[in-house]
Design an enzyme around this catalytic site. Structure first.
Site, PDB file in Angstrom:
ATOM      1  N   SER A  44     -39.470  42.220 -49.541  1.00  0.00           N
ATOM      2  CA  SER A  44     -40.076  42.592 -48.265  1.00  0.00           C
ATOM      3  C   SER A  44     -40.147  41.443 -47.265  1.00  0.00           C
ATOM      4  O   SER A  44     -40.331  41.672 -46.070  1.00  0.00           O
ATOM      5  CB  SER A  44     -41.483  43.148 -48.484  1.00  0.00           C
ATOM      6  N   LYS A 119     -47.288  38.788 -46.567  1.00  0.00           N
ATOM      7  CA  LYS A 119     -46.644  39.295 -45.358  1.00  0.00           C
ATOM      8  C   LYS A 119     -46.842  38.281 -44.232  1.00  0.00           C
ATOM      9  O   LYS A 119     -47.565  37.295 -44.368  1.00  0.00           O
ATOM     10  CB  LYS A 119     -47.249  40.632 -44.919  1.00  0.00           C
TER      11      LYS A 119
END
Length: 290
Positions: A44, A119
């Site tokens: 990701s 993230k």
């Protein structure tokens, strides 16, 4: 003589047990207060972070909350971080806290599942965030993007999870070249980073406006079409808005990297990624894409 040997054996076992206890205690305190190890399990955050990268999370960067303590799950033992450090509170205030900066790569505790996620911080409290035709808008203004070339990797099972990557030139056969569009995105505060796009229209490529609540943050993965992040509501299995108390720390540098499914596969170690800074200058990002 036999009694003496028995006594010495008992002393040895006791000293060994004490040594192990203090070693584990010191390691636990170090992990809770300073640096937490973290393996990258998914794609990701490509190409900033690859599956198999190993890093330490700087817990001093944002101060401490209940999420600073580890959860302990060993067989029947299941102790949540809140059980250990709940006294630090779950509100906006953090002990010895520092504010994160837009563009930081952050490890945080998922608000629902309690799992650790990594993230990039995109939206600050009070911001409005939206994605229109794959382009990121912050407070009504599009971020600056530049062509970063093409990111190419081998289409194969990656890491311990064994998941193959998404490709813009798919379908791609096993061991074929898997390509994605690489862009250099510059956020309003001047922080530049790489984002990847497979150029197929997906649900998260066009969104409504997200109004980031006070005391919360909005996160996105750099691999935009392969990231479960704040664009997806918690009720739908996403991350949603992340409370300030759930921040664990900032990822600053990759210490070790292995592309294989086991650390024993030394031929898959990525020596060029050892001790690599995660946040790099725009010039470095452009050079890496050339």
């Amino acid at each position: 003589m036999a009694e003496k040997a028995k006594t010495e054996s008992g002393n040895f076992l006791w000293e060994t047990a004490k040594t192990i206890f203090w070693a584990l205690l010191i390691a636990g305190v170090f992990r809770a207060l300073f640096f937490q190890p973290f393996w990258i399990p998914s794609g990701s955050m490509k190409s900033t972070l690859l599956v198999g990268d190993f890093l330490f999370v700087n817990k001093m960067a944002y101060g401490y909350s209940y999420a600073s303590c580890p959860s302990i799950k060993l067989g029947p033992i299941d102790i949540d971080a809140e059980d250990i450090c709940g006294f630090l509170g779950d509100g906006e205030d953090r002990f010895l806290g520092g504010d994160p900066v837009r563009g930081d790569v952050v490890v945080f505790r998922h608000p629902v599942t309690g799992e650790d996620y990594i993230k990039r911080l995109i939206g600050l409290p009070g911001d409005e965030v939206q994605v229109i035709d794959s382009l990121l808008y912050i407070n009504g203004e599009p971020v600056k993007v530049e062509d970063g070339g093409t990111f190419v990797e081998t289409y194969e099972p990656q890491g311990r999870q064994g998941r193959p990557p998404l490709c813009s030139n798919g379908p791609v056969g096993l061991n074929g070249e898997c390509a994605k569009t690489r862009i250099i995105e510059t956020l309003p505060n001047g922080v530049s980073h790489v984002a990847l796009d497979i150029r197929y229209q997906r649900a998260a490529d066009d969104t409504g406006v997200y109004h980031v609540p006070e005391g919360h943050y909005f996160f996105m993965g750099d691999n935009r079409d392969n990231s479960t992040d704040s664009r997806f509501a918690q009720s739908a299995g996403g991350v949603g808005f992340v409370p300030a108390a759930n921040l664990i720390g900032r990822a600053d540098r990759i210490m070790f990297s292995s592309a294989g499914r086991s650390l024993l596969f030394f031929w898959d170690w990525r020596g060029d990624r050892y001790f690599r800074a995660i946040q790099r200058s725009k010039e470095q990002l452009e050079a890496e894409g050339s």
